[in-house]
Design a protein around this motif. Structure first.
Motif, short mmCIF file in Angstrom:
data_model
loop_
_atom_site.label_atom_id
_atom_site.label_comp_id
_atom_site.label_asym_id
_atom_site.label_seq_id
_atom_site.Cartn_x
_atom_site.Cartn_y
_atom_site.Cartn_z
N LEU A 71 0.82 -1.21 0.00
CA LEU A 71 0.00 0.00 0.00
C LEU A 71 0.86 1.26 0.00
O LEU A 71 0.49 2.28 -0.60
N ASP A 72 2.01 1.19 0.67
CA ASP A 72 2.90 2.34 0.71
C ASP A 72 3.44 2.70 -0.67
O ASP A 72 3.89 3.83 -0.89
N GLN A 73 3.41 1.75 -1.58
CA GLN A 73 3.89 2.00 -2.94
C GLN A 73 2.81 2.55 -3.86
O GLN A 73 3.06 2.76 -5.05
N ALA A 74 1.62 2.76 -3.31
CA ALA A 74 0.50 3.23 -4.13
C ALA A 74 0.30 4.74 -4.03
O ALA A 74 -0.79 5.25 -4.32
N GLY A 75 1.32 5.46 -3.61
CA GLY A 75 1.21 6.91 -3.47
C GLY A 75 0.85 7.62 -4.76
O GLY A 75 0.16 8.65 -4.75
N GLY A 76 1.32 7.09 -5.88
CA GLY A 76 0.98 7.71 -7.16
C GLY A 76 -0.51 7.66 -7.45
O GLY A 76 -1.09 8.61 -7.99
N LEU A 77 -1.15 6.54 -7.07
CA LEU A 77 -2.60 6.43 -7.24
C LEU A 77 -3.32 7.43 -6.35
O LEU A 77 -4.30 8.07 -6.75
N TRP A 78 -2.82 7.57 -5.11
CA TRP A 78 -3.40 8.53 -4.18
C TRP A 78 -3.28 9.96 -4.74
O TRP A 78 -4.24 10.73 -4.68
N ALA A 79 -2.12 10.28 -5.29
CA ALA A 79 -1.89 11.64 -5.79
C ALA A 79 -2.83 11.98 -6.94
O ALA A 79 -3.19 13.14 -7.13
N ARG A 80 -3.22 10.97 -7.72
CA ARG A 80 -4.10 11.19 -8.86
C ARG A 80 -5.57 10.96 -8.53
O ARG A 80 -6.43 11.01 -9.40
N ASN A 81 -5.87 10.65 -7.26
CA ASN A 81 -7.24 10.32 -6.85
C ASN A 81 -7.80 9.15 -7.66
O ASN A 81 -9.00 9.08 -7.93
N ALA A 82 -6.92 8.22 -8.01
CA ALA A 82 -7.30 7.15 -8.93
C ALA A 82 -8.24 6.12 -8.29
O ALA A 82 -8.92 5.39 -9.01
N LEU A 83 -8.29 6.05 -6.97
CA LEU A 83 -9.13 5.07 -6.31
C LEU A 83 -10.36 5.69 -5.64
O LEU A 83 -11.14 4.98 -5.00
N VAL A 84 -10.53 6.98 -5.78
CA VAL A 84 -11.66 7.67 -5.15
C VAL A 84 -12.98 7.11 -5.69
O VAL A 84 -13.17 6.97 -6.91
N GLY A 85 -13.87 6.75 -4.77
CA GLY A 85 -15.19 6.26 -5.15
C GLY A 85 -15.27 4.77 -5.40
O GLY A 85 -16.36 4.23 -5.60
N LYS A 86 -14.14 4.09 -5.38
CA LYS A 86 -14.15 2.64 -5.53
C LYS A 86 -14.52 1.99 -4.19
O LYS A 86 -14.39 2.60 -3.13
N VAL A 87 -14.97 0.75 -4.24
CA VAL A 87 -15.36 0.03 -3.04
C VAL A 87 -14.14 -0.66 -2.44
O VAL A 87 -13.34 -1.27 -3.17
N GLY A 88 -13.98 -0.57 -1.14
CA GLY A 88 -12.90 -1.25 -0.43
C GLY A 88 -13.43 -2.10 0.69
O GLY A 88 -14.43 -1.74 1.34
N LEU A 147 -7.39 2.69 3.07
CA LEU A 147 -8.40 2.69 2.01
C LEU A 147 -9.22 3.98 2.04
O LEU A 147 -9.59 4.51 0.99
N GLN A 148 -9.48 4.47 3.24
CA GLN A 148 -10.22 5.74 3.34
C GLN A 148 -9.35 6.92 2.89
O GLN A 148 -9.86 7.89 2.32
N HIS A 149 -8.04 6.83 3.11
CA HIS A 149 -7.15 7.87 2.59
C HIS A 149 -7.15 7.88 1.06
O HIS A 149 -6.99 8.95 0.45
N PHE A 150 -7.35 6.72 0.47
CA PHE A 150 -7.46 6.65 -0.99
C PHE A 150 -8.81 7.17 -1.48
O PHE A 150 -9.01 7.31 -2.69
N GLY A 151 -9.75 7.41 -0.57
CA GLY A 151 -11.07 7.89 -0.97
C GLY A 151 -12.04 6.78 -1.31
O GLY A 151 -13.07 7.03 -1.97
N MET A 152 -11.75 5.56 -0.84
CA MET A 152 -12.61 4.43 -1.15
C MET A 152 -13.80 4.37 -0.19
O MET A 152 -13.78 4.94 0.90
N LEU A 153 -14.84 3.66 -0.59
CA LEU A 153 -16.05 3.48 0.20
C LEU A 153 -15.97 2.11 0.88
O LEU A 153 -15.89 1.08 0.20
N ILE A 154 -16.00 2.10 2.21
CA ILE A 154 -15.74 0.87 2.97
C ILE A 154 -17.00 0.03 3.12
O ILE A 154 -18.05 0.53 3.52
N VAL A 155 -16.86 -1.25 2.81
CA VAL A 155 -17.94 -2.22 2.98
C VAL A 155 -17.48 -3.30 3.94
O VAL A 155 -16.39 -3.86 3.79
N GLY A 156 -18.28 -3.58 4.95
CA GLY A 156 -17.93 -4.61 5.93
C GLY A 156 -18.70 -5.90 5.69
O GLY A 156 -18.98 -6.28 4.54
N MET A 157 -19.06 -6.55 6.78
CA MET A 157 -19.85 -7.78 6.72
C MET A 157 -21.02 -7.61 7.67
O MET A 157 -20.91 -7.89 8.86
N PRO A 158 -22.16 -7.11 7.18
CA PRO A 158 -23.28 -6.79 8.06
C PRO A 158 -23.86 -8.01 8.76
O PRO A 158 -23.59 -9.16 8.38
#
Length: 207
Positions: A91-108, A132-143
């Motif tokens: 995950l620490d190597q995914a900074g480039g994705l974070w910088a481009r908001n590439a994962l915003v709105g995806k499900v995590g 995952l929340q720093h990436f802007g993802m939407l968190i889904v658990g196990m209801p």
């Protein structure tokens, strides 16, 4: 097609078994494509063998791969109440994705294995959700609609934060059918939510 990535690190096979169940659950939802991938290991092979770690021929993912998916489900063993270092390094190597908001709105989503019932199971899942929340993802658990997690008849893993299993102090316990059912449930739950979000986005673009 809704694209789901189940990405994991596994030492003794417990997380890999859950990962396969997560992928099976996702694939049970019509219109879903699911890939099973693992993060690269940072431990030398000779030390892995000495520790009794499993060999694993699942294809390795690269951080850049994450952008291609609508949903990403992470699986990790517990290391002192936190995710394994291998997953954190990935995950620490995914900074480039974070910088481009590439994962915003995806499900995590996350799932985990730990040695004991109170060995950091929930702490690991909750702390794994943080990046995952720093990436802007939407968190889904196990209801709690997965009723298996409320049983008091046996030791079961999992929590509202994600599926899981209890491996035992020596790693000798295998995931129970309830644990695997929880992982399949979560995989399907993630896929359905991702499909709805993807469909809504497509309608928005077409409007």
């Amino acid at each position: 097609m809704t694209r789901v990535l189940v990405l994991y690190y596994s030492s003794y096979g417990h997380v890999r078994a859950l990962a396969q169940a997560e992928a099976d659950g996702a694939l049970s939802v019509p219109g879903t494509h699911a890939d099973l991938r693992r993060v690269p290991d940072t431990m030398p092979e000779d030390l892995r063998r000495k520790a009794g770690f499993i060999s694993d021929d699942t294809p390795v993912a690269a951080p850049a791969d994450l952008e291609a998916y609508d949903a990403i489900i992470l699986g990790t063993p517990t290391r002192f109440g936190m995710m394994a270092g291998q997953m954190k390094s990935f995950l620490d190597q995914a900074g480039g994705l974070w910088a481009r908001n590439a994962l915003v709105g995806k499900v995590g989503a996350v799932f985990a294995s730990t040695g004991s019932q109170h060995g950091g199971h929930e702490a690991t899942m909750l702390s794994t959700q943080i990046p995952l929340q720093h990436f802007g993802m939407l968190i889904v658990g196990m209801p709690y609609s997965f009723a298996g997690q409320t049983t008091a008849d046996a030791i079961v893993g999992g929590a509202p934060y994600g599926a899981g299993t209890i491996a035992g102090a020596d790693g000798s316990r295998s995931p129970t059918e309830t644990d695997l059912a929880g992982a399949r449930f979560q995989g399907a739950h993630v896929a359905r939510i991702a499909a709805r979000l993807t469909g809504a986005a497509l309608q928005e673009e077409a409007a």
